[in-house]
Design a protein around this motif. Sequence first.
Motif, PDB file in Angstrom:
ATOM      1  N   GLY A 126     -12.333  -5.626  -5.765  1.00  0.00           N
ATOM      2  CA  GLY A 126     -11.354  -5.758  -6.592  1.00  0.00           C
ATOM      3  C   GLY A 126     -11.265  -7.493  -7.763  1.00  0.00           C
ATOM      4  O   GLY A 126     -11.721  -8.223  -7.407  1.00  0.00           O
ATOM      5  N   PRO A 127      -9.704  -6.985  -8.487  1.00  0.00           N
ATOM      6  CA  PRO A 127      -9.413  -7.976  -8.677  1.00  0.00           C
ATOM      7  C   PRO A 127      -9.404  -9.585  -8.138  1.00  0.00           C
ATOM      8  O   PRO A 127      -9.925  -9.763  -6.573  1.00  0.00           O
ATOM      9  N   ALA A 128      -9.295 -10.464  -8.982  1.00  0.00           N
ATOM     10  CA  ALA A 128      -9.116 -12.193  -8.273  1.00  0.00           C
ATOM     11  C   ALA A 128      -7.847 -11.968  -7.791  1.00  0.00           C
ATOM     12  O   ALA A 128      -8.040 -12.877  -6.414  1.00  0.00           O
ATOM     13  N   GLU A 129      -7.034 -11.301  -8.747  1.00  0.00           N
ATOM     14  CA  GLU A 129      -5.899 -11.378  -7.346  1.00  0.00           C
ATOM     15  C   GLU A 129      -4.725 -10.402  -7.485  1.00  0.00           C
ATOM     16  O   GLU A 129      -5.012  -9.405  -8.931  1.00  0.00           O
ATOM     17  N   GLY A 130      -3.624 -10.463  -6.564  1.00  0.00           N
ATOM     18  CA  GLY A 130      -2.571  -8.847  -6.308  1.00  0.00           C
ATOM     19  C   GLY A 130      -1.967  -9.388  -7.105  1.00  0.00           C
ATOM     20  O   GLY A 130      -1.555 -10.340  -7.806  1.00  0.00           O
ATOM     21  N   ASP A 131      -1.297  -7.991  -7.564  1.00  0.00           N
ATOM     22  CA  ASP A 131       0.828  -8.359  -8.346  1.00  0.00           C
ATOM     23  C   ASP A 131       1.551  -8.847  -6.700  1.00  0.00           C
ATOM     24  O   ASP A 131       1.492  -8.976  -6.779  1.00  0.00           O
ATOM     25  N   PRO A 132       1.336 -10.501  -7.951  1.00  0.00           N
ATOM     26  CA  PRO A 132       2.358 -11.570  -6.921  1.00  0.00           C
ATOM     27  C   PRO A 132       3.758 -11.357  -6.616  1.00  0.00           C
ATOM     28  O   PRO A 132       4.447 -11.742  -5.374  1.00  0.00           O
ATOM     29  N   HIS A 133       4.315  -9.605  -6.708  1.00  0.00           N
ATOM     30  CA  HIS A 133       5.708  -9.548  -6.663  1.00  0.00           C
ATOM     31  C   HIS A 133       5.430  -8.651  -5.376  1.00  0.00           C
ATOM     32  O   HIS A 133       6.528  -7.697  -5.327  1.00  0.00           O
ATOM     33  N   ALA A 134       4.155  -7.957  -5.069  1.00  0.00           N
ATOM     34  CA  ALA A 134       3.993  -6.572  -4.696  1.00  0.00           C
ATOM     35  C   ALA A 134       3.533  -6.850  -3.029  1.00  0.00           C
ATOM     36  O   ALA A 134       3.623  -8.191  -2.821  1.00  0.00           O
ATOM     37  N   THR A 135       4.098  -6.456  -1.963  1.00  0.00           N
ATOM     38  CA  THR A 135       3.776  -6.585  -0.859  1.00  0.00           C
ATOM     39  C   THR A 135       1.937  -6.353  -0.516  1.00  0.00           C
ATOM     40  O   THR A 135       1.177  -5.777  -1.139  1.00  0.00           O
ATOM     41  N   ILE A 136       1.736  -7.190   0.111  1.00  0.00           N
ATOM     42  CA  ILE A 136       0.540  -7.703   1.255  1.00  0.00           C
ATOM     43  C   ILE A 136       0.286  -6.212   2.140  1.00  0.00           C
ATOM     44  O   ILE A 136       1.327  -7.133   2.814  1.00  0.00           O
ATOM     45  N   ALA A 137      -0.318  -6.661   2.558  1.00  0.00           N
ATOM     46  CA  ALA A 137      -0.678  -5.528   4.169  1.00  0.00           C
ATOM     47  C   ALA A 137      -1.978  -6.326   4.984  1.00  0.00           C
ATOM     48  O   ALA A 137      -3.558  -7.224   4.216  1.00  0.00           O
ATOM     49  N   VAL A 138      -1.804  -6.888   6.249  1.00  0.00           N
ATOM     50  CA  VAL A 138      -2.926  -7.358   7.005  1.00  0.00           C
ATOM     51  C   VAL A 138      -3.423  -6.204   7.502  1.00  0.00           C
ATOM     52  O   VAL A 138      -2.581  -5.625   8.528  1.00  0.00           O
ATOM     53  N   LEU A 139      -4.371  -6.457   8.190  1.00  0.00           N
ATOM     54  CA  LEU A 139      -5.540  -5.693   9.424  1.00  0.00           C
ATOM     55  C   LEU A 139      -6.439  -5.815   9.462  1.00  0.00           C
ATOM     56  O   LEU A 139      -6.603  -7.118   8.752  1.00  0.00           O
ATOM     57  N   GLY A 140      -6.719  -5.569  10.907  1.00  0.00           N
ATOM     58  CA  GLY A 140      -7.681  -5.997  11.065  1.00  0.00           C
ATOM     59  C   GLY A 140      -8.570  -5.682  12.729  1.00  0.00           C
ATOM     60  O   GLY A 140      -7.407  -5.226  13.355  1.00  0.00           O
ATOM     61  N   PRO A 141      -9.944  -5.611  13.031  1.00  0.00           N
ATOM     62  CA  PRO A 141     -10.479  -5.694  14.662  1.00  0.00           C
ATOM     63  C   PRO A 141     -10.918  -6.888  15.353  1.00  0.00           C
ATOM     64  O   PRO A 141     -11.232  -7.932  14.524  1.00  0.00           O
ATOM     65  N   GLY A 142     -10.577  -6.861  16.125  1.00  0.00           N
ATOM     66  CA  GLY A 142     -10.705  -8.129  17.117  1.00  0.00           C
ATOM     67  C   GLY A 142     -10.915  -6.988  18.939  1.00  0.00           C
ATOM     68  O   GLY A 142     -11.720  -6.022  18.594  1.00  0.00           O
ATOM     69  N   THR A 143     -10.190  -8.021  19.263  1.00  0.00           N
ATOM     70  CA  THR A 143      -9.864  -7.246  21.338  1.00  0.00           C
ATOM     71  C   THR A 143      -9.268  -5.453  21.191  1.00  0.00           C
ATOM     72  O   THR A 143     -10.145  -4.365  21.147  1.00  0.00           O
ATOM     73  N   PHE A 145      -7.118  -3.066  17.544  1.00  0.00           N
ATOM     74  CA  PHE A 145      -6.632  -3.332  16.105  1.00  0.00           C
ATOM     75  C   PHE A 145      -5.340  -3.375  15.414  1.00  0.00           C
ATOM     76  O   PHE A 145      -4.848  -2.696  15.721  1.00  0.00           O
ATOM     77  N   GLY A 146      -5.365  -4.226  14.402  1.00  0.00           N
ATOM     78  CA  GLY A 146      -3.860  -4.513  14.118  1.00  0.00           C
ATOM     79  C   GLY A 146      -3.217  -4.295  13.176  1.00  0.00           C
ATOM     80  O   GLY A 146      -4.373  -3.975  12.173  1.00  0.00           O
ATOM     81  N   VAL A 147      -2.407  -4.246  12.651  1.00  0.00           N
ATOM     82  CA  VAL A 147      -1.659  -4.041  11.263  1.00  0.00           C
ATOM     83  C   VAL A 147      -0.762  -4.327  10.778  1.00  0.00           C
ATOM     84  O   VAL A 147       0.286  -4.619  11.709  1.00  0.00           O
ATOM     85  N   SER A 148      -0.463  -4.999   9.634  1.00  0.00           N
ATOM     86  CA  SER A 148       1.017  -5.575   9.225  1.00  0.00           C
ATOM     87  C   SER A 148       0.856  -5.388   7.914  1.00  0.00           C
ATOM     88  O   SER A 148       0.207  -5.182   7.531  1.00  0.00           O
ATOM     89  N   ALA A 149       2.381  -5.739   7.637  1.00  0.00           N
ATOM     90  CA  ALA A 149       2.498  -5.911   5.421  1.00  0.00           C
ATOM     91  C   ALA A 149       4.198  -6.648   5.508  1.00  0.00           C
ATOM     92  O   ALA A 149       4.558  -7.301   6.618  1.00  0.00           O
ATOM     93  N   LEU A 150       4.188  -7.879   4.673  1.00  0.00           N
ATOM     94  CA  LEU A 150       4.776  -8.667   3.995  1.00  0.00           C
ATOM     95  C   LEU A 150       5.709  -8.239   2.925  1.00  0.00           C
ATOM     96  O   LEU A 150       4.398  -7.840   1.927  1.00  0.00           O
ATOM     97  N   VAL A 151       6.521  -7.513   2.779  1.00  0.00           N
ATOM     98  CA  VAL A 151       6.917  -6.777   1.842  1.00  0.00           C
ATOM     99  C   VAL A 151       7.854  -7.761   1.383  1.00  0.00           C
ATOM    100  O   VAL A 151       8.845  -8.879   1.388  1.00  0.00           O
ATOM    101  N   ARG A 152       8.004  -8.023  -0.564  1.00  0.00           N
ATOM    102  CA  ARG A 152       8.277  -9.017  -1.376  1.00  0.00           C
ATOM    103  C   ARG A 152       9.131  -7.847  -2.291  1.00  0.00           C
ATOM    104  O   ARG A 152       8.658  -7.279  -2.586  1.00  0.00           O
ATOM    105  N   ASN A 153      10.114  -8.713  -2.823  1.00  0.00           N
ATOM    106  CA  ASN A 153      10.935  -8.884  -3.803  1.00  0.00           C
ATOM    107  C   ASN A 153      10.601  -9.105  -5.540  1.00  0.00           C
ATOM    108  O   ASN A 153      10.352 -10.227  -4.976  1.00  0.00           O
TER     109      ASN A 153
END
Length: 327
Positions: A126-143, A145-153
């Motif tokens: 994908g692009p080198a940068e995302g929309d700086p004002h938009a939500t980001i999401a974090v997810l991933g596998p370990g023991t 599988f976790g999911v979260s998001a940081l909502v930005r305005n």
Amino acid sequence: MGLTRDKTLLVGDVGGTNARFALAHMVEGKPVLEHHDSFPASQYPTFLEGVAAFIDGCEVKPTGGVIAVAGPVEDGAIDLTNSPWAVSETELGTLGLSPVRLINDFEALAWGAPVVPADCLEHLGGPAEGDPHATIAVLGPGTGFGVSALVRNLRGEEIAMPSEGGHACFPPGDPIEDEILRILRRRYDRVSIERLICGPGLLNMHRALAEIDGRETHIDDPAEITTTALADPSSPCGATLARFCAILGAVAGDIALTTGARGGIYIAGGIAPRILPFLKASPFRQRFERKGRFKDYMADIPTWVITHKHAALLGAARVAFADADQA
């Protein structure tokens, strides 16, 4: 701005396998971690004993803190999803910590992702940068599988969204995955993402693929699958890990759509950094973008792997200092 070291706070990141702790300071508006320690969660019979042991080893005692934990926090308490440990904020207060808070580990990662140094991020397409004002999401596998998001305005305000998205239903994307789902339903009835996209899930997938292929497998350790796959990508273990990466991409794409994460997707957890070259060469990004009419929408969303070992601690520190300022 000068150095600000007027508070020493405890931060922790406790998963189903390992517990990590550090002391945190704010230096020129950014969290700085010191006095790291890590140990297997099995080393101490109770969560409180593990935290107390860390504090006892600190020359400067923390006055408050935030501990990120792998599971849902309810009424200030946690019974870890993949661990026998349990603890409450009230119990942690007996160690002299005030204020002290428990938060979900991926909620902490959502707070931490924007302050992870650039050299601790690996681009996955994908692009080198995302929309700086938009939500980001974090997810991933370990023991698990976790999911979260940081909502930005547009005002620069942020709020992390705790989630148990890893327990949403597994979405098969082709006939082989339909068959994997059918096989796992015999064992689990309801098959969540975490039944496939995590360490134990990798073993579930390998056994299901062996059954589909009419092969026997005697592997009972997920680490053996990844080790063999990295050494020989054309092996059955390589096929398992490639399928794992493909499904991870599909799930990451679904989460990007669900949360509107045009700021970017960050893959965290213990597995992705260990298989990074394999993951980059896998169908991950293809499956991430394969969203029918929304393919162009997906193509504009960058994907990264977080390689920073203490990203959750950075996020916990951001929350801890915000709490301390309001106390």
